[in-house]
Write an enzyme that holds these catalytic residues in place. Structure first.
Site, PDB file in Angstrom:
ATOM      1  N   GLY A   1     -45.060  53.607  77.376  1.00 31.50           N
ATOM      2  CA  GLY A   1     -45.728  54.476  78.339  1.00 31.50           C
ATOM      3  C   GLY A   1     -47.196  54.630  77.984  1.00 31.50           C
ATOM      4  O   GLY A   1     -48.070  54.379  78.789  1.00 31.50           O
TER       5      GLY A   1
ATOM      6  N   THR B   1     -40.448  55.190  70.872  1.00 38.95           N
ATOM      7  CA  THR B   1     -40.936  55.743  69.613  1.00 38.95           C
ATOM      8  C   THR B   1     -39.825  56.007  68.602  1.00 38.95           C
ATOM      9  O   THR B   1     -40.104  56.129  67.417  1.00 38.95           O
ATOM     10  CB  THR B   1     -41.641  57.080  69.896  1.00 38.95           C
ATOM     11  OG1 THR B   1     -40.761  57.886  70.678  1.00 38.95           O
ATOM     12  CG2 THR B   1     -42.924  56.867  70.662  1.00 38.95           C
TER      13      THR B   1
ATOM     14  N   GLN C   1     -44.864  53.798  64.288  1.00 41.02           N
ATOM     15  CA  GLN C   1     -45.907  54.449  65.080  1.00 41.02           C
ATOM     16  C   GLN C   1     -47.284  54.167  64.499  1.00 41.02           C
ATOM     17  O   GLN C   1     -48.240  53.910  65.222  1.00 41.02           O
ATOM     18  CB  GLN C   1     -45.662  55.956  65.144  1.00 41.02           C
ATOM     19  CG  GLN C   1     -44.503  56.325  66.046  1.00 41.02           C
ATOM     20  CD  GLN C   1     -44.728  55.829  67.467  1.00 41.02           C
ATOM     21  OE1 GLN C   1     -45.704  56.182  68.115  1.00 41.02           O
ATOM     22  NE2 GLN C   1     -43.859  54.976  67.940  1.00 41.02           N
TER      23      GLN C   1
ATOM     24  N   GLY D   1     -47.632  60.108  66.540  1.00 37.13           N
ATOM     25  CA  GLY D   1     -47.551  58.971  67.459  1.00 37.13           C
ATOM     26  C   GLY D   1     -48.903  58.419  67.858  1.00 37.13           C
ATOM     27  O   GLY D   1     -49.019  57.258  68.238  1.00 37.13           O
ATOM     28  N   GLU D   2     -49.924  59.264  67.806  1.00 35.55           N
ATOM     29  CA  GLU D   2     -51.250  58.797  68.211  1.00 35.55           C
ATOM     30  C   GLU D   2     -52.221  58.701  67.043  1.00 35.55           C
ATOM     31  O   GLU D   2     -53.271  58.088  67.142  1.00 35.55           O
ATOM     32  CB  GLU D   2     -51.807  59.737  69.290  1.00 35.55           C
ATOM     33  CG  GLU D   2     -51.007  59.641  70.576  1.00 35.55           C
ATOM     34  CD  GLU D   2     -51.260  60.789  71.526  1.00 35.55           C
ATOM     35  OE1 GLU D   2     -51.730  60.535  72.640  1.00 35.55           O
ATOM     36  OE2 GLU D   2     -50.985  61.949  71.159  1.00 35.55           O
TER      37      GLU D   2
ATOM     38  N   ILE E   1     -39.764  56.819  74.589  1.00 33.54           N
ATOM     39  CA  ILE E   1     -40.610  55.777  75.191  1.00 33.54           C
ATOM     40  C   ILE E   1     -40.779  54.588  74.246  1.00 33.54           C
ATOM     41  O   ILE E   1     -41.725  53.820  74.361  1.00 33.54           O
ATOM     42  CB  ILE E   1     -41.972  56.350  75.645  1.00 33.54           C
ATOM     43  CG1 ILE E   1     -42.731  56.996  74.476  1.00 33.54           C
ATOM     44  CG2 ILE E   1     -41.770  57.376  76.753  1.00 33.54           C
ATOM     45  CD1 ILE E   1     -44.156  57.423  74.857  1.00 33.54           C
TER      46      ILE E   1
ATOM     47  N   PRO F   1     -39.003  57.668  58.000  1.00 32.96           N
ATOM     48  CA  PRO F   1     -40.116  56.817  57.578  1.00 32.96           C
ATOM     49  C   PRO F   1     -40.196  55.498  58.340  1.00 32.96           C
ATOM     50  O   PRO F   1     -41.272  54.923  58.496  1.00 32.96           O
ATOM     51  CB  PRO F   1     -39.843  56.549  56.103  1.00 32.96           C
ATOM     52  CG  PRO F   1     -38.716  57.398  55.704  1.00 32.96           C
ATOM     53  CD  PRO F   1     -38.070  57.995  56.922  1.00 32.96           C
TER      54      PRO F   1
END
Ligand SMILES: Cc1cc2nc3c(=O)[nH]c(=O)nc-3n(C[C@H](O)[C@H](O)[C@H](O)COP(=O)(O)OP(=O)(O)OC[C@H]3O[C@@H](n4cnc5c(N)ncnc54)[C@H](O)[C@@H]3O)c2cc1C
Ligand code: SF4
Lengths: 328, 762
Positions: free
Chosen positions: B255, B484, B654, B720-721, B482, B648
């Site tokens: 996404g 992750t 990610q 995640g980012e 999505i 982990p």
């Protein structure tokens, strides 16, 4: 995609005749280029003649000591062939530098030579493009032309031919064998297969309608070192910004003979005889390399975002020549 | 490799159970065997296929649209244009009154003769097959009255306006002290302008929807990140109550922020299915995604840093000009991170917008930090060089004690530890501070680093968890995975809480009938949905204990619940124990169920009294061909401090993905806009380059584990980012270190490097 009819050809002759019979018919081989273009309705054949199962998938020795590569030999099989890898390494390197493993598994030798340009305006039907729609103009000329040609282009079209295979073939003096609808055959030097755009960029090759490539023949392997150097925006799966196929034969500290072809710079695989003259007999070092690079790019014209290709091509030629004359 | 370094004084709250284990994805086998059904793959025999025809101009009006021939084409069932599309509410103002309404506002399609951007849908052809629909779309003739659009950014900065807020509701500007005076007086300065291009998310799975009406209720099989918003947005567009819309999205092929709001596939599938009274599928083609599924806007950023000779920052200025759609504003919060990263008494951050005739920009992974840190962390490198300081030392020297603009303490912050650990592991001491000095063959070698920061959020969420008489646990949330690893970490959370093996837990996600969560976005999915599930499991345990103590059939009747535990498939109460399955079987043969919720947003007490961020340090080594300027990655290292690591393996993925985005941003990702036509030129994956396998080198990820009890009950923080933040700058700094050429216009392609490279001798 426009509706189309389909037939699987039983023989070369039947295939050529089937295409010749319909003005909007086309051969389809691996389909990795043609199908994409059909989905976008850039190619709109009404009839497809599938030649992918014709028995043209062999690589044979020729009496002269070269190789005859069937039109249907897959790019991956050609790259992996031991004779190719040992005698024509530039060809294997060029293939492996192209597309992706999956595409090479599907792509044929002839299809690769006849793939069409990747000019993004050619791919967008709302844009003017003389190649797609003769007379509509060329959106790339004043537009985003970073990937476009600096040699051999015209005001009507500045697209490059994207094949890597064809560049190596040009350096190797390959010849293309074709079969005509009447049943006759002919042989075309690879450098004469593609045309320059001039005022008719939609006419891309010297093949007639229904003329089918059956094989590509390689003369006996040239002596000397062979190298394919592809410069691109990412490490794999990208078309060449500039590529150089070089075959360099040394004689002591001098070069006996060099053959150089370039990709990514012109509407067709670009053999640079001028550079080869400069190198013949010259000392295998600068200034000959630089002079060769200069003469290879003599007359090159940048169109804005592709200006960098001119210095890049020169640097790549020099680097490739230097690598080719290094002691193995 | 991944490694987790645990603090010596490991918090007792970090348990030794399933949470924190590198469990493989529970949905992996489904995905690799093709049994995970994605939106467009739902078999629905009677489904018809829609194909969208996009506008051939970027701005103007449709004068005539002739679909007669298309309507006669074989298999065609319906051609929808603005003339016959069902009525929908107007689009509304460029800025919604409140932030959340961005996600829920009506997004009508084919509702006017106006063309607002290139490739905006002007017709939908519905046919028995996709191929027939596509072929018929080619037969529609549209005549336009074209108007001149505006597309340029750098030459139009003077036309910029000040938006009322940035994305996510941050203040547009911040000013502390007197930036101008302090900057002017600084003995050492950097004043550099950077450019970042249009970028596109390009998830592997295109936006796709199957719409099925039953009476006046519609079920939407689609690919969406946040179901509640998506549902509300579609309901507004269809002008029906949200209760009549069901969204189903159990598997999502990526996404990256491009699946937060409804797009033409969903709206048009719903409209056409209603008109035709049969299910309709619509997907965007890869090419259509470039105009119709969001982008990151082009930006110009001026970064001004002033320092004293010891390297202490006296002034930080970050000015951002971004392109925005004229009809719907989107102001990426590009300079907001700079408010929290380094100490300095004088500070100024500003966001300005320049309208262009494009579709709206959307949230693209790490909105704000991705472009912002690309510029800012390069400027820090430039400053370090000017000062003659090591880039890590410079950052350490400017480590703040508290959040430099909000004045509140940090919840946890291990940026310095990340940089130090990274330097040690990466061999940072081998970096030559003088650029262009390390050479291997024809390659110039360079090292670079950058810091990473990304705010930690939590969104309101509810989870339902049930246990049956066989001891099997099922959890339901409208959360999405999505790609992750959400299914996996939620499984771990439920399993650990209830003391059962992973195999005894089934987590069901991706259906708007399930309890509402904050969905996947803003790196808050694990924290929000995970905390809600944690609370729900707590409530379920209470119910189980209560039943165990009070039921006559219970082996644990009247046991003392102090010190109760759920481990190894057993309940232990007051020195006695019982198998969970046996217990439930006897005391609650119909099973037990509980829900749990977590509050979200900035209203929570810990959010307002602490500065909450995840941190990291990225390191990169690059090789640059001295003849051709080709840049190739050699290795990367990311050291991450992002709270407790729930898994982990998925956490590492990610960060790897984030670093790969950093490679893309630094070296190749760019959508070219042709200002003559207002269209994105390179709109497929052959021409829009993202890193392929051979662009991605050996990557190492190290987690410096912490427990952030201020963030949420799990102690975790979003990551995640984070991997994207600063990653590209580390690479850009490595390129500078390799070559001595500073390219401030991203991506750094070889044509930009070449003029600065010496004509080297052979
Ligand atoms: C994403 C992507 C990346 C790529 N990257 C590269 C790259 O880096 N380098 C590179 O060189 N190539 C690259 N390619 C192109 C690829 O090599 C070609 O698509 C492939 O070689 C075409 O072969 P095919 O057999 O599939 O041809 P088809 O698609 O079947 O046919 C192509 C054309 O050739 C005609 N044709 C085929 N066979 C014959 C014949 N025997 N006689 C007469 N006409 C014939 C067809 O009518 C058609 O017009 C890439 C392709 C893609 C999709
Ligand atoms: S360069 Fe050639 S292919 Fe590209 S737009 Fe111009 S005419 Fe068309």
């Amino acid at each position: 995609m426009q509706p189309f009819t389909y037939e699987r050809a039983g023989s070369v002759r039947a295939a050529a005749a089937a295409v010749a019979a319909k003005p909007e018919a086309k051969f389809i081989s691996g389909g990795t280029n043609l199908l994409d273009l059909m989905k976008l309705e850039i190619e709109r054949p009404t009839h497809l003649v599938d030649i992918s199962r014709l028995p043209l998938d062999r690589i044979e020795e020729t009496p002269e000591g070269g190789l005859r590569i069937g039109a249907q030999v897959r790019n991956s099989d050609l790259a992996a062939d031991l004779r190719v890898r040992s005698r024509y390494p530039v060809l294997s390197q060029a293939l492996l530098a192209g597309a992706s493993g999956q595409i090479r598994n599907k792509a044929s030798t002839a299809g690769n030579l006849l793939q069409r340009t990747r000019c993004p305006y050619f791919y967008d039907r709302n844009m003017p493009c003389n190649k797609r729609e003769p007379g509509s103009g060329c959106a790339a000329l004043e537009g985003f032309n970073r990937m476009h040609a600096v040699l051999g282009a015209s005001e009507a079209c500045i697209a490059v031919h994207p094949s890597d295979l064809a560049v190596a073939m040009a350096a190797l003096d390959a010849e293309v064998e074709t079969s005509l609808p009447e049943g006759t055959t002919r042989t075309i030097p690879i450098v004469d297969l593609h045309r320059l755009p001039a005022s008719t960029p939609h006419v891309e090759t010297t093949l007639g309608h229904g003329e089918m490539i059956t094989a590509v023949t390689l003369p006996p392997p040239p002596s000397g070192r062979q190298l394919y150097r592809k410069v691109r925006d990412r490490a794999s799966y990208a078309f060449a910004l500039v590529s150089v196929a070089a075959v360099v034969e040394k004689n002591g500290v001098r070069i006996r003979r060099a053959r150089i072809a370039m990709g990514g710079v012109a509407p067709k695989p670009w053999r640079t005889l001028e550079a080869e003259y400069v190198l013949a007999g010259a000392e295998a070092a600068d200034p000959a390399f630089s002079e060769a690079a200069e003469s290879a790019l003599a007359g090159a014209v940048g169109r804005g975002s592709n200006d960098f290709k001119i210095p890049l091509a020169k640097r790549t030629i020099r680097q490739t020549l230097a690598a080719a004359v290094e002691d193995a | 490799m991944t490694e987790i370094m645990t603090p010596q004084n490991r918090s007792s709250e970090i348990s030794n159970g399933l949470i924190g284990q590198p469990i493989a994805r529970v949905d992996g086998p489904l995905k690799v065997t093709g049994r995970a059904t994605y939106a467009y793959e739902h078999a629905m025999n009677e489904a018809a296929y829609g194909y969208i025809l996009g506008a051939a101009i970027a701005k103007g009006r449709i004068v005539e649209i002739d679909s007669a021939e298309a309507e006669q084409a074989p298999g065609v069932l319906h051609v929808m244009t603005y003339r016959n599309a069902p009525a929908q509410p107007e689009f509304g103002p460029a800025v919604t009154p409140t932030v959340p309404e961005v996600f829920t506002r009506a997004r009508p399609m084919l509702n006017s003769d106006r063309v607002r951007f290139y490739d905006e849908p002007v017709a939908l052809v519905v046919s028995e097959t996709l191929e027939a629909a596509r072929a018929a779309a080619g037969l529609i003739r549209v005549r336009y009255e074209e108007e001149r659009g505006v597309f340029d950014l750098p030459d139009r900065l003077a036309e910029a306006y000040t938006p009322g807020r940035t994305n996510a509701g941050f203040e547009t500007d911040s000013a502390i002290g007197d930036f101008d005076r302090a900057f002017a007086a600084s003995p050492v300065k950097v004043d550099a302008t950077y450019r970042t291009p249009y970028q596109h998310h390009n998830p592997m799975e295109p936006h796709a929807t199957l719409a099925v009406w039953s009476g006046d209720e519609v079920t939407i099989y689609t690919s969406a990140q946040t179901l509640a918003n998506f549902r509300a947005g579609l309901a507004s567009t269809l002008d029906i109550p949200p209760e009549r819309v069901r969204i189903v999205s159990p598997f999502i092929g990526g996404g990256f922020g491009s699946k937060l709001i409804v797009h033409p596939d969903t709206v048009l599938a719903a409209l056409a299915a209603k008109v035709l009274r049969r299910p309709v599928k619509v997907a965007l083609t890869r090419q259509q995604m470039f105009a119709n599924a969001g982008h990151r806007a082009e930006m110009v950023q001026q970064v001004r840093l002033g320092a004293d000779r010891d390297g202490r920052l006296t002034s930080i200025g970050h000015d951002v000009w971004s392109a925005t759609s004229g009809f719907e504003e989107f102001c990426e919060q590009t300079a907001v991170f700079a408010r929290s990263l380094y100490a300095s008494p004088n500070r100024l951050t500003r966001h300005r917008l320049v309208p262009v005739d494009l579709n709206r920009g959307e949230w693209m992974r790490s909105p704000g930090e991705a472009p912002g840190m690309l510029a800012f962390e390069c400027a820090m490198d430039e400053l370090a060089e000017r000062l003659g300081h090591d880039p890590i030392e410079l950052r350490i020297r400017n480590e703040p004690a508290d959040d430099p603009e909000r004045g509140v303490p940090f919840s946890t912050r291990n940026l310095v530890a990340c940089m130090r650990e990274g330097a040690r592991r990466f061999g940072w001491e081998r970096r030559n501070p003088t650029p262009g000095r390390i050479r291997e063959g024809r390659n110039l070698i360079g090292y670079g680093m950058a810091a990473a920061i990304r705010p930690n959020y939590i969104g309101a969420a509810t989870a339902r968890v049930a246990i049956d008489a066989n001891g099997r646990v099922t959890a339901h949330l409208d959360m999405t995975d999505i790609g992750t690893g959400t299914y996996t970490i939620l499984t771990q959370i439920a399993a650990e809480n209830l003391g059962v093996p992973v195999a005894a837990v089934k987590v069901e996600l991706g259906d708007s009938r399930f309890p509402r969560t904050a969905g996947s976005g803003g790196s808050w999915g694990a924290a929000s949905a995970g905390s809600a599930l944690h609370v729900a499991c707590g409530a379920l345990k209470e119910k189980i204990m209560e039943a165990a103590r009070s039921d006559d059939r219970s082996p644990l009747r009247d046991a003392d619940i102090a010190g109760a535990s759920f481990v190894g498939g057993e309940v232990r109460l007051g020195g006695r124990s019982a198998k969970l399955a046996d217990l439930i079987g006897s005391v609650a043969p119909d099973g037990l169920e509980a829900t749990g919720s977590i509050a979200g947003g900035r209203n929570t007490e810990t959010y307002s009294s602490y500065s909450q961020h995840s941190y990291g340090a990225h390191f990169a080594e690059v090789a640059v061909d001295c003849d051709t300027g080709e840049i190739r990655m050699r290795r990367t290292l990311s050291v991450i401090g992002a709270g407790r690591i729930l898994n982990p393996k998925t956490a590492r993925s990610q960060i790897l993905g984030g670093m790969t985005w950093g490679i893309g941003a630094a070296l190749m990702e760019e959508t070219v806009l042709d200002p003559r036509y207002g269209h994105f030129v390179n709109r497929d994956l052959a021409e829009y380059h993202v890193p392929v396998n051979s662009d991605v080198p050996e990557m190492e990820v190290v987690f410096l584990e912490e427990y952030d009890g201020k963030a949420n009950p799990l102690g975790s923080k979003g990551l995640g980012e984070l991997g994207v933040c600063g990653a590209g700058a580390a690479i850009a700094n490595a390129i500078y270190n390799a070559t001595g050429v500073r390219v401030r216009e991203f991506p750094i392609t070889l044509d930009k490097l070449l003029p600065g490279l010496p004509a080297t001798a052979i």
